[in-house]
Design a protein around this motif. Structure first.
Motif, PDB file in Angstrom:
ATOM      1  N   VAL A 917     -88.071 -76.786  50.974  1.00  0.00           N
ATOM      2  CA  VAL A 917     -87.715 -75.750  50.707  1.00  0.00           C
ATOM      3  C   VAL A 917     -88.053 -74.568  51.620  1.00  0.00           C
ATOM      4  N   ARG A 918     -89.281 -74.823  51.053  1.00  0.00           N
ATOM      5  CA  ARG A 918     -90.380 -73.980  51.698  1.00  0.00           C
ATOM      6  C   ARG A 918     -90.944 -73.682  52.833  1.00  0.00           C
ATOM      7  N   ASN A 919     -91.094 -75.114  53.129  1.00  0.00           N
ATOM      8  CA  ASN A 919     -91.052 -75.324  54.455  1.00  0.00           C
ATOM      9  C   ASN A 919     -90.052 -75.237  55.570  1.00  0.00           C
ATOM     10  N   ILE A 920     -88.829 -75.096  55.282  1.00  0.00           N
ATOM     11  CA  ILE A 920     -87.652 -74.957  56.234  1.00  0.00           C
ATOM     12  C   ILE A 920     -87.222 -73.426  56.005  1.00  0.00           C
ATOM     13  N   LEU A 921     -88.150 -72.986  55.316  1.00  0.00           N
ATOM     14  CA  LEU A 921     -87.853 -71.353  55.688  1.00  0.00           C
ATOM     15  C   LEU A 921     -88.713 -70.910  56.435  1.00  0.00           C
ATOM     16  N   ALA A 922     -90.007 -71.591  56.634  1.00  0.00           N
ATOM     17  CA  ALA A 922     -91.066 -71.542  57.372  1.00  0.00           C
ATOM     18  C   ALA A 922     -90.365 -71.356  58.752  1.00  0.00           C
ATOM     19  N   LYS A 923     -90.372 -72.366  59.083  1.00  0.00           N
ATOM     20  CA  LYS A 923     -89.857 -73.195  60.143  1.00  0.00           C
ATOM     21  C   LYS A 923     -88.624 -72.666  60.997  1.00  0.00           C
ATOM     22  N   LEU A 924     -87.705 -71.710  60.521  1.00  0.00           N
ATOM     23  CA  LEU A 924     -87.042 -71.355  60.874  1.00  0.00           C
ATOM     24  C   LEU A 924     -87.322 -69.492  60.913  1.00  0.00           C
ATOM     25  N   SER A 925     -87.960 -69.241  60.141  1.00  0.00           N
ATOM     26  CA  SER A 925     -88.224 -68.072  59.934  1.00  0.00           C
ATOM     27  C   SER A 925     -87.889 -66.754  59.497  1.00  0.00           C
ATOM     28  N   CYS A 926     -87.124 -67.950  57.734  1.00  0.00           N
ATOM     29  CA  CYS A 926     -86.297 -66.791  57.358  1.00  0.00           C
ATOM     30  C   CYS A 926     -87.237 -66.816  55.762  1.00  0.00           C
ATOM     31  N   ARG A 927     -86.459 -65.236  55.014  1.00  0.00           N
ATOM     32  CA  ARG A 927     -86.976 -65.009  53.825  1.00  0.00           C
ATOM     33  C   ARG A 927     -86.452 -66.003  52.109  1.00  0.00           C
ATOM     34  N   THR A 928     -85.105 -65.596  52.789  1.00  0.00           N
ATOM     35  CA  THR A 928     -84.156 -66.896  51.576  1.00  0.00           C
ATOM     36  C   THR A 928     -83.155 -67.552  51.709  1.00  0.00           C
ATOM     37  N   ARG A 929     -82.765 -67.894  50.994  1.00  0.00           N
ATOM     38  CA  ARG A 929     -81.828 -69.282  50.850  1.00  0.00           C
ATOM     39  C   ARG A 929     -80.713 -69.233  51.787  1.00  0.00           C
ATOM     40  N   THR A 930     -80.420 -67.815  51.895  1.00  0.00           N
ATOM     41  CA  THR A 930     -79.218 -67.530  52.325  1.00  0.00           C
ATOM     42  C   THR A 930     -79.095 -66.979  53.738  1.00  0.00           C
ATOM     43  N   GLU A 931     -80.264 -66.657  54.818  1.00  0.00           N
ATOM     44  CA  GLU A 931     -80.858 -66.280  55.679  1.00  0.00           C
ATOM     45  C   GLU A 931     -81.012 -67.654  56.094  1.00  0.00           C
ATOM     46  N   ALA A 932     -81.915 -69.088  55.431  1.00  0.00           N
ATOM     47  CA  ALA A 932     -81.793 -69.700  56.228  1.00  0.00           C
ATOM     48  C   ALA A 932     -80.534 -70.142  56.700  1.00  0.00           C
ATOM     49  N   ALA A 933     -79.761 -71.278  55.524  1.00  0.00           N
ATOM     50  CA  ALA A 933     -78.094 -71.677  56.198  1.00  0.00           C
ATOM     51  C   ALA A 933     -77.640 -71.221  56.902  1.00  0.00           C
ATOM     52  N   SER A 934     -77.676 -69.618  57.102  1.00  0.00           N
ATOM     53  CA  SER A 934     -76.842 -68.914  58.116  1.00  0.00           C
ATOM     54  C   SER A 934     -77.681 -69.269  59.283  1.00  0.00           C
ATOM     55  N   ARG A 935     -78.783 -69.238  59.708  1.00  0.00           N
ATOM     56  CA  ARG A 935     -80.237 -69.706  60.834  1.00  0.00           C
ATOM     57  C   ARG A 935     -79.751 -71.284  60.645  1.00  0.00           C
ATOM     58  N   ALA A 936     -79.902 -71.953  60.201  1.00  0.00           N
ATOM     59  CA  ALA A 936     -79.064 -73.780  60.436  1.00  0.00           C
ATOM     60  C   ALA A 936     -77.747 -73.336  61.249  1.00  0.00           C
ATOM     61  N   ALA A 937     -76.750 -73.320  60.188  1.00  0.00           N
ATOM     62  CA  ALA A 937     -75.109 -72.761  61.290  1.00  0.00           C
ATOM     63  C   ALA A 937     -75.521 -72.105  62.790  1.00  0.00           C
ATOM     64  N   GLU A 938     -76.104 -71.817  62.832  1.00  0.00           N
ATOM     65  CA  GLU A 938     -76.180 -70.510  64.138  1.00  0.00           C
ATOM     66  C   GLU A 938     -76.444 -71.914  65.299  1.00  0.00           C
ATOM     67  N   LEU A 939     -77.762 -72.455  64.152  1.00  0.00           N
ATOM     68  CA  LEU A 939     -78.501 -73.862  65.369  1.00  0.00           C
ATOM     69  C   LEU A 939     -77.717 -74.456  65.637  1.00  0.00           C
ATOM     70  N   GLY A 940     -76.661 -74.731  64.533  1.00  0.00           N
ATOM     71  CA  GLY A 940     -75.800 -76.019  65.065  1.00  0.00           C
ATOM     72  C   GLY A 940     -76.113 -77.499  63.822  1.00  0.00           C
ATOM     73  N   LEU A 941     -77.268 -76.972  62.822  1.00  0.00           N
ATOM     74  CA  LEU A 941     -78.505 -77.555  62.121  1.00  0.00           C
ATOM     75  C   LEU A 941     -77.148 -78.105  61.235  1.00  0.00           C
ATOM     76  N   LEU A 942     -76.214 -78.148  60.712  1.00  0.00           N
ATOM     77  CA  LEU A 942     -75.378 -78.493  59.239  1.00  0.00           C
ATOM     78  C   LEU A 942     -74.030 -79.345  59.890  1.00  0.00           C
ATOM     79  N   GLY A 943     -73.972 -79.572  61.396  1.00  0.00           N
ATOM     80  CA  GLY A 943     -72.912 -80.766  61.624  1.00  0.00           C
ATOM     81  C   GLY A 943     -72.208 -81.670  60.966  1.00  0.00           C
ATOM     82  N   GLY A 944     -71.544 -82.748  60.272  1.00  0.00           N
ATOM     83  CA  GLY A 944     -71.590 -83.845  60.692  1.00  0.00           C
ATOM     84  C   GLY A 944     -72.165 -83.969  59.264  1.00  0.00           C
TER      85      GLY A 944
END
Length: 944
Positions: A917-944
């Motif tokens: 989780v810490r690596n994910i936040l760093a790679k997506l330049s996010c501070r919180t889990r909620t921000e990371a989930a939103s950013r991942a959705a924008e990048l299309g990483l949640l499909g499938g």
């Protein structure tokens, strides 16, 4: 009498017994036993360890020997086994505290003294040692306990330190000890509370040897609040005065209202004294004045007190009051005139017997003899400083200074202030040490005690201000020291101070001032016959000249100084001059040459043992390695510097380098706080290099987070700070990036201002990095004004100028902007080439945000990343740099799963999931889990 501890204390007894068992089995521990006066802590400890090897050392009243409780416990062991410390490797140092060991070492230091005491405790192990009444202890003992917390774990030893929790005020040193032990996770604490109703009734029955009735039991609990000592004293008074009668359910109080029950322990003790003879009362009063423990031959009538139980024999020929509260009650009842006479008599006796001066001072003060108390406190301060009990030495010196008559004994007061400042500094109280030296400096100026003594005081003041990060006052003190050394005709000392002032000027970007001071220091060094000072002055002058644009002349000046140092075999000075040479090379963007010079400097530091200079060299090396693109090594070096004992300037560099690398790699959550701390320190110390460097990195962080206003604020700070300096090097990357930020914010006036600043630097130096940055800044203005062709040409020129510079991250940023400008000019293939260069360099540096920005430009041009850079690069970009496992964790985070739930679902440990989780936040330049989930959705990483 252990009986009170056995009643209502079974759980605590088991706890202490288990701790003793663990310790004696080899897992030592330090336990703090806390409780209010009268709860029976000492009895509890004695009952718990009655069957084991038990030593006891009580804290004496103020003025006792340093490390008093520990020394008392060791002395008790020596009485039983005189040869127990014979094999102690630091026996001579122990003899400073235990004269019975024989000849003492001529000198010692704090670390050696602590190790000597540790080895002595190891020699008396296995054992349980109770250090009683820690609230009265000297500060040296508390400092020792903090240092012993870790080593004692490896000894078959249990240290139990008991103290009254109701007698440690907000500023008590014991509170700091508890906080330090808690932070180190080395604290085991047991709070001993008063007895409950059932235990109070049980102890009352034991003391009466009969059952109390309900009313009596309730009254005892109400009047004593469950404190065992109070219970015993109250019951003893009731029995002695025959105030009890048999009732249907046990003993009860007589109904005679004229016979009051004492409500305080003082009343109870004084009531017990009613049957004591006048001789016995006088002996009790004398013993109360002496202190917690006294000799039985103090007065023949002490035998009477033994019979009443008011005092108990602690060891052959010595006794103590059964409880400290008994002593307090008797002492408070002594008429003030008799109390003063007793203190005066005991002060004389102690002085005749060679007792510690602190004890004598306390009695002199209590006797109202201020003059002799002052002298005794001064002597105590010297004695305590000799055994490195500096906190206690400072306390004694301050008591002497507070007693000082106005305007008298000026020379002695100056010496006392110097000694007080020395002890407070070593005790860590820098503001108080500063206050003392400021008073000493004022006294010396007012009383015409100038010259060398005043200069040395100002030098010490400057060093203290530096330690506290107060650069402005340090400058004033250094300048005052120069004037005083000049007046005293001490050119060598004046030169040393001028060199420090030159260093301040160089850090602040005032290079002309630094050069002038260095030349003056060189002249002083010549007059003093000091080649070391001359060599150092040449180095500083050379750096100042190089940073002003006279690169060739500056390097030559440094080399002259280096030759002088090598001629006279001045290894430490040679190390400093190699570091100066590296700084000059940095100025010309010759980072490869700077790395070689710094490697030589570090080697010379290791050879000479100059740790302070080594920190300077290593901090410079971290900066050079970052610029060269060796980010992993630079980050590791910065971490080591941050964990060491580097100066604030060097720690500032470590924070800035590590913070920038983390931020450029996308871990802004870890990097941004370091950058903010770096900039705050740099602003406080007026270090222009790290001020502009960290501000530029913070602007980069804000811009990549989409916060244009904050990015512009940081960029404005870079420009304003450069304008207040003569810097021709460190601000170049920051000014270049500031032009990009201002142009994006449509602030073309400031964008042009940064270009003008870079033009000034380039005209003064002609260095390729300054010319490249100028071309970049002009290109940003042109691009913002819609002149894409001109912008593309200028950025291409910037890359040409960068061709021979080893600055990969700088070049990758310029290449990205060149790709953008070329695309805007319709030159597709050259644009793709520049974007490819930027992407590949960013991937090599693991600069994820920059790589992502380059990849986004590919997409904007409609160029498949896979075709241009290969399938692997396309796959990495599509996943935003996340691994397969990190993608799985990201999808579960977006579903609201906790780390523990994710761990169960993926058959991982919660710690591993936390790392992902810490690596994910760093790679997506996010501070919180909620921000990371939103950013991942924008990048299309949640499909499938």
């Amino acid at each position: 009498m252990p009986a009170p501890a056995l009643i209502g204390r079974r759980r605590e007894l088991v706890w202490l017994a288990e701790a003793a068992h663990e310790a004696l089995a080899g897992q030592g521990a330090l336990v703090l036993l806390a409780g209010e006066a009268g709860v029976g802590k000492t009895h509890l400890a004695e009952a718990a360890f009655a069957d084991g090897p038990f030593l006891r050392g009580s804290a004496s009243l103020p003025g006792g020997a340093p490390y008093g409780p520990v020394v008392a416990a060791l002395r008790q062991r020596l009485r039983d086994a005189p040869d127990v410390l014979d094999a102690c490797p630091l026996r001579a140092h122990l003899a400073l505290l235990l004269p019975e060991l024989g000849p003492a070492a001529e000198s010692s230091d704090r670390a050696t003294m602590f190790e000597a005491l540790r080895s002595a405790l190891a020699a008396v192990s296995p054992a349980v040692i109770l250090l009683d009444d820690l609230q009265w202890s000297d500060s040296a003992t508390l400092d020792l306990l903090a240092a012993l917390a870790a080593p004692v774990r490896e000894l078959p030893l249990l240290l139990v330190a008991a103290y009254r929790s109701d007698e440690i005020g907000r500023g008590h040193v014991l509170r700091r000890l508890r906080a330090d032990l808690r932070r180190a996770r080395a604290l085991r604490e047991l709070l001993v509370t008063p007895l409950d109703a059932a235990a109070t009734r049980e102890l009352t029955a034991l003391a009466l040897d009969a059952d109390p009735g309900p009313a009596l039991a309730a009254t005892v609990l109400d009047r004593t609040q469950g404190f065992p000592f109070f219970i015993q004293e109250l019951v003893a008074v009731l029995q002695a005065d025959r105030r009890l009668t048999a009732g249907p359910d046990g003993l009860e109080l007589l109904s005679d209202a004229d016979v009051p029950i004492p409500e305080t322990i003082r009343d109870a003790v004084l009531l017990r004294m009613t049957g004591v003879t006048e001789a016995g009362r006088a002996a009790a009063e004398a013993a109360a004045v002496v202190g917690p423990e006294f000799r039985l031959d103090l007065a023949p009538a002490l035998d009477e007190l033994l019979e009443t139980g008011l005092i108990v024999e602690t060891r052959p020929g010595h006794a103590a009051f059964r409880h400290a509260l008994v002593r307090d009650a008797i002492y408070e009842g002594i008429p003030w005139r008799r109390r003063r006479d007793l203190h005066a008599a005991f002060a004389d006796a102690l002085q005749f017997g060679g007792a510690p001066s602190g004890q004598i001072a306390a009695h002199r003060l209590a006797a109202g003899d201020r003059d002799r108390a002052l002298d005794a406190f001064l002597a105590a301060a010297r004695e305590l400083a000799y055994v490195h009990a500096h906190r206690d030495a400072a306390t004694a010196a301050l008591q002497a200074l507070d007693l000082w008559p106005d305007g008298e004994r000026t020379e002695e007061r100056l010496t006392a202030l110097d000694d007080y400042a020395h002890s407070t500094e070593l005790a860590g109280d820098l503001p108080e040490a500063t206050r003392a030296l400021r008073e000493a400096a004022a006294l010396r100026r007012a009383a015409s005690h100038g010259g060398a003594a005043l200069a040395i005081t100002e030098r010490r003041l400057a060093a203290l201000y530096d330690l506290q990060g107060d650069r402005d006052h340090a400058l004033l003190a250094r300048r005052a020291a120069v004037v005083a050394f000049d007046a005293a005709s001490l050119p060598g000392e004046a030169a040393a101070e001028r060199l420090l002032l030159a260093g301040y000027g160089q850090s602040a970007g005032r290079h002309a001032e630094a050069a002038d001071l260095a030349r003056a220091a060189q002249a002083d060094g010549e007059r003093a016959g000091r080649p070391d000072l001359r060599a150092r002055a040449l180095g500083l002058e050379g750096v100042a000249r190089a940073k002003r644009g006279d690169y060739a002349e500056g390097v030559e000046t440094i080399r002259v100084g280096l030759a002088l140092a090598l001629e006279h075999e001045l290894t430490t000075e040679a190390a400093e001059l190699y570091q100066r040479l590296a700084t000059a090379m940095e100025t010309a963007a010759d980072y490869g040459g700077a790395r070689e010079a710094l490697s030589t400097a570090v080697g010379l530091c290791e050879l000479s043992g100059a740790s302070g200079q080594e920190y300077v060299c290593l901090s410079c090396m971290a900066y050079v390695l970052r610029e060269l693109g060796d980010w992993d090594q630079a980050a590791q070096l910065s971490r080591e510097l941050g964990a060491g004992e580097a100066r604030p300037d060097d720690a500032c560099v470590a924070d800035g380098i590590l913070g920038a690398i983390l931020a450029y790699r996308g871990d802004t959550r870890a990097g941004e706080p370091l950058l903010l701390r770096c900039r705050a320190t740099a602003m406080r110390l007026d270090v222009v290099s790290m001020d502009v460097d960290s501000s530029a990195a913070l602007a980069w962080v804000a811009a990549h987070a989409g916060d244009r206003s904050t990015a512009a604020e940081h960029a404005r700070h870079v420009l304003a700070r450069w304008e207040r300096s003569e810097d021709h090097h460190y601000a170049i990357p920051g000014l270049r990036y500031a032009a990009t930020v201002f142009a994006a914010d449509e602030d073309l006036a400031r964008s042009r201002a940064t270009a003008e600043a870079l033009s000034t630097i380039a005209a003064g130096t002609g260095h390729a990095d300054a010319l490249a940055a100028l071309a970049h800044a002009l290109a940003e203005v042109a691009l913002a004004e819609g002149e894409a062709d001109a912008a593309a040409d200028k950025l291409s020129r910037a890359l040409e100028l960068h061709a021979d510079l080893e600055l990969p991250f700088e070049r990758a940023q310029i290449a990205l902007r060149a790709g953008v400008a070329l695309a805007a000019a319709g030159r597709r293939e050259p644009a793709l080439q520049r974007l490819e260069e930027s992407y590949r360099t960013a991937r090599r540096l693991n600069a994820r945000p920059l790589a992502a920005a380059a990849a986004a430009e590919f997409e904007r041009l409609g160029e498949p990343l896979e075709r241009r850079l290969g399938a692997r690069a396309a796959q990495q970009h599509a996943a935003a740099g996340l691994s397969r496992r990190e993608l799985e964790v990201t999808r579960l985070v977006s579903l609201g799963r906790t780390n523990r739930e994710i761990a169960r679902e993926l058959f991982l440990s919660p710690r591993t999931v936390d790392m992902h989780v810490r690596n994910i936040l760093a790679k997506l330049s996010c501070r919180t889990r909620t921000e990371a989930a939103s950013r991942a959705a924008e990048l299309g990483l949640l499909g499938g």
